[in-house]
Write a protein that holds these residues in place. Sequence first.
Motif, short mmCIF file in Angstrom:
data_model
loop_
_atom_site.label_atom_id
_atom_site.label_comp_id
_atom_site.label_asym_id
_atom_site.label_seq_id
_atom_site.Cartn_x
_atom_site.Cartn_y
_atom_site.Cartn_z
N THR A 6 0.81 -1.21 0.00
CA THR A 6 0.00 0.00 0.00
C THR A 6 0.85 1.26 0.00
OG1 THR A 6 -0.08 -0.03 2.39
CG2 THR A 6 -1.90 -1.09 1.24
N ASP A 7 2.16 1.14 -0.17
CA ASP A 7 3.00 2.33 -0.24
C ASP A 7 2.56 3.21 -1.38
OD1 ASP A 7 4.51 1.61 1.85
OD2 ASP A 7 6.24 0.87 0.71
N GLN A 8 2.57 4.50 -1.18
CA GLN A 8 2.21 5.42 -2.23
C GLN A 8 3.34 5.45 -3.25
OE1 GLN A 8 -0.15 8.40 0.77
NE2 GLN A 8 1.22 9.27 -0.69
N PRO A 9 2.99 5.46 -4.55
CA PRO A 9 4.01 5.50 -5.57
C PRO A 9 4.84 6.77 -5.50
CG PRO A 9 1.89 4.87 -6.51
CD PRO A 9 1.65 5.27 -5.11
N ASP A 10 4.26 7.86 -5.03
CA ASP A 10 4.99 9.12 -4.97
C ASP A 10 4.80 9.72 -3.59
OD1 ASP A 10 5.88 11.78 -5.21
OD2 ASP A 10 5.67 11.63 -7.38
N ARG A 11 5.90 9.83 -2.83
CA ARG A 11 5.78 10.22 -1.44
C ARG A 11 5.47 11.70 -1.26
NH1 ARG A 11 6.21 6.18 2.29
NH2 ARG A 11 7.34 4.40 1.49
N ARG A 73 -6.42 8.79 -22.33
CA ARG A 73 -5.33 8.08 -23.01
C ARG A 73 -4.04 8.90 -22.99
NH1 ARG A 73 -2.71 3.59 -23.93
NH2 ARG A 73 -1.67 3.50 -25.95
N LEU A 74 -4.14 10.21 -23.25
CA LEU A 74 -2.96 11.07 -23.20
C LEU A 74 -2.35 11.09 -21.79
CD1 LEU A 74 -4.11 14.12 -25.38
CD2 LEU A 74 -2.31 12.48 -25.94
N GLY A 75 -3.23 11.06 -20.77
CA GLY A 75 -2.74 11.03 -19.40
C GLY A 75 -1.97 9.75 -19.10
N ASP A 76 -2.47 8.62 -19.59
CA ASP A 76 -1.76 7.35 -19.40
C ASP A 76 -0.39 7.38 -20.06
OD1 ASP A 76 -3.83 6.27 -17.96
OD2 ASP A 76 -4.74 5.23 -19.66
N LEU A 77 -0.31 8.05 -21.22
CA LEU A 77 0.93 8.06 -21.99
C LEU A 77 1.94 9.09 -21.50
CD1 LEU A 77 -0.53 7.72 -25.60
CD2 LEU A 77 0.83 5.99 -24.41
N TYR A 78 1.45 10.30 -21.18
CA TYR A 78 2.37 11.42 -20.95
C TYR A 78 2.28 12.04 -19.56
CZ TYR A 78 2.43 11.00 -26.02
OH TYR A 78 2.54 10.51 -27.29
N GLY A 126 -7.84 8.86 -11.90
CA GLY A 126 -6.62 8.11 -12.21
C GLY A 126 -5.46 8.51 -11.29
N LEU A 127 -5.33 9.81 -11.03
CA LEU A 127 -4.28 10.27 -10.11
C LEU A 127 -4.50 9.72 -8.71
CD1 LEU A 127 -3.91 13.98 -11.28
CD2 LEU A 127 -2.05 12.33 -11.15
N MET A 128 -5.76 9.70 -8.26
CA MET A 128 -6.07 9.13 -6.94
C MET A 128 -5.67 7.65 -6.90
SD MET A 128 -9.80 10.80 -6.13
CE MET A 128 -10.01 12.53 -5.74
N ARG A 129 -6.03 6.94 -7.96
CA ARG A 129 -5.74 5.50 -7.99
C ARG A 129 -4.23 5.25 -7.95
NH1 ARG A 129 -8.31 4.24 -12.59
NH2 ARG A 129 -6.40 4.35 -13.81
N ASP A 130 -3.45 6.11 -8.60
CA ASP A 130 -2.00 5.92 -8.66
C ASP A 130 -1.29 6.31 -7.37
OD1 ASP A 130 -2.38 5.12 -11.22
OD2 ASP A 130 -1.58 6.91 -12.18
N MET A 131 -1.86 7.28 -6.61
CA MET A 131 -1.11 7.86 -5.49
C MET A 131 -1.60 7.45 -4.11
SD MET A 131 -0.26 11.75 -6.60
CE MET A 131 -1.96 12.17 -6.90
N LEU A 132 -2.88 7.09 -3.99
CA LEU A 132 -3.43 6.87 -2.65
C LEU A 132 -3.34 5.41 -2.23
CD1 LEU A 132 -6.63 9.10 -2.85
CD2 LEU A 132 -4.45 9.66 -1.78
N SER A 193 1.96 11.62 -11.45
CA SER A 193 1.98 10.17 -11.27
C SER A 193 3.14 9.57 -12.06
CB SER A 193 0.66 9.57 -11.75
OG SER A 193 0.79 8.17 -11.90
N PRO A 194 3.88 8.63 -11.45
CA PRO A 194 4.98 7.99 -12.19
C PRO A 194 4.49 6.92 -13.17
CG PRO A 194 4.81 7.07 -9.99
CD PRO A 194 3.77 8.14 -10.07
N MET A 195 3.19 6.57 -13.08
CA MET A 195 2.67 5.49 -13.93
C MET A 195 2.59 5.95 -15.39
SD MET A 195 2.11 3.27 -11.58
CE MET A 195 1.72 3.13 -9.83
#
Length: 580
Positions: A6-11, A73-78, A126-132, A193-195
């Motif tokens: 459950t560590d956050q990908p970005d602290r 899609r652009l968010g996932d890529l860039y 998407g940002l919430m899913r990647d960071m929380l 997000s680093p994803m």
Amino acid sequence: MTHTTTDQPDRRASGAVVPVLAFAGIVVAVMQTLLVPVIKDLPQLLDTAPSNATWVLTSTLLSGAVATPIMGRLGDLYGKRRMLILSLAVMVVGALVSALTSQLLTMIAGRTLQGFAMGAIPLGIGLMRDMLPREKLGSAMALMSSSIGVGGGLALPAAALVAQHMDWHALFYGAAGLGVLSIVLTLLVVPESPMRAEGSFDVLGALGLSTGLVLLLLPITKGSDWGWSSGTTLGLFAASVVVLLLWGLYELRIQAPLVDLRTTARREVLLTNLASIMVGVSFYVVSLVLPQLLQLPAATGYGLGQSMVVAGLCVAPLGLTMMFTAPVYARLSARYGPKTTLIIGLLIIAIGYGGGLGLMDAAWQTIVTSVVLGAGIGLAYSSLPALIVGAVPASETGAANGLNTLMRSIGTSVSSAVIGMVLANTANNVGGIEIPTMHGFRVSFLIATAAVAVGLLLAVFLPKPGRPAQHTQLRASSEEDAVLEQAEEVLRGFRGRVLDATGTPVARAKVTLIDRRGRQAGATLSEADGSYALAVPAEGAYVLAARAFGHGPLASSATHSGEERAIDLDLSLPGDTVTA
């Protein structure tokens, strides 16, 4: 088998991330409802026909429908944060363009740019899913969803107040200001997000979708002016069918499509998406009809003669009630499943529109209609993502929910075009001004009722979700502390020990098994030696959530193949490590 921490990908993510992203949701809601208080005046304000003026609303919904998958899609890529800021920046530019013009085409261009703010919703989620951490994600996404209802509810009277006492262009300056504030807050608080996804952006797919939707909505809006059997109308309808079919074939052939249409092959996904279009249609009708009915002069014999502000306050419960149905939905869905909740929501919408046909004689009656419809739409909208997530593998949930969001947006776009056309064609011409009629309002409500009936039919045919394991028994009466006692020997499931950060066993830790629908599939308490065992009802992806007094919570994802064996999985609190 896979499991994650459950560590956050970005602290750098702070506690302010969720409210800032939710504020972006409020900005989107404000942008959507900005012109609702002045709908009836748009033909005069822009010196154009009512059927043309509806494009000021339809263009925003249309660009929003297209922007949702494109920006996702652009968010996932860039980078999702980068695209969130870009979405808001395009909206600010669009708001300023609209603020500086009273020309129809320039206004439509500005409103089209404003529609790109709709991309902020999936990007924020998407940002919430990647960071929380997983245990915080549910409540954060609920806040994001409710912010749209709150924003819509508060924006109506606020926009009406501005439009009534100032030049109506001030509405756009206000929207631009909110957009700039949201951009600044995002830059200051939200980390990137680093994803990243692999692949490239589907430019042809974006152009094809945009072209197909414009070709479909243009003849719906202008068909009555051109003639429904005219060559132009029929030609545009035929062209839209051809373009969308070619677009669909192209999307199925490429490796990284804008919209993954393969997920629609599943019966439950297809039916849910078609029901989503119907819910989208029903959602927008009330927003178009009630403000106009409330503001028409009493001299018409049916208008309620209310000011813009009062009209906004009467319709505001629509958005606010959607927010308050969230906890009700959670309880209903946990007990009966999202299919039943969707059916209940659609029934309530049908009651709202059916009753609304006879509740058009006083302002208080429109408030009742708004409350009932808000409750039904809130339940229906909350059910749709859960149905989608439960119907597809975990790896496809993003693409599937993106398509579902697109379907809802298409529903609202079609609703805007059709109801705008109905009201324009049933209007009376009084001194060169087109006045909507009660007949037009009732026909609009009947169209919404018919859409809900189709949605209900689709929902009834949704397949029933799988039942939980038959050998689990409920032992406690308290909802919070309910514990499911598993058979001593778990033949198919997960087992292991709950440990603290030092490796010491943790007794009486509550371990909950959550399926991919987000529903509890089992629960137990760890023994004195920290051991636990949970059976799974079927193969698939699960989340094991553990918590104990004095320790931080842990949520670990794991996949079971469905074989008759128990998979060993130790759970380490407070969630720094997971060992198997």
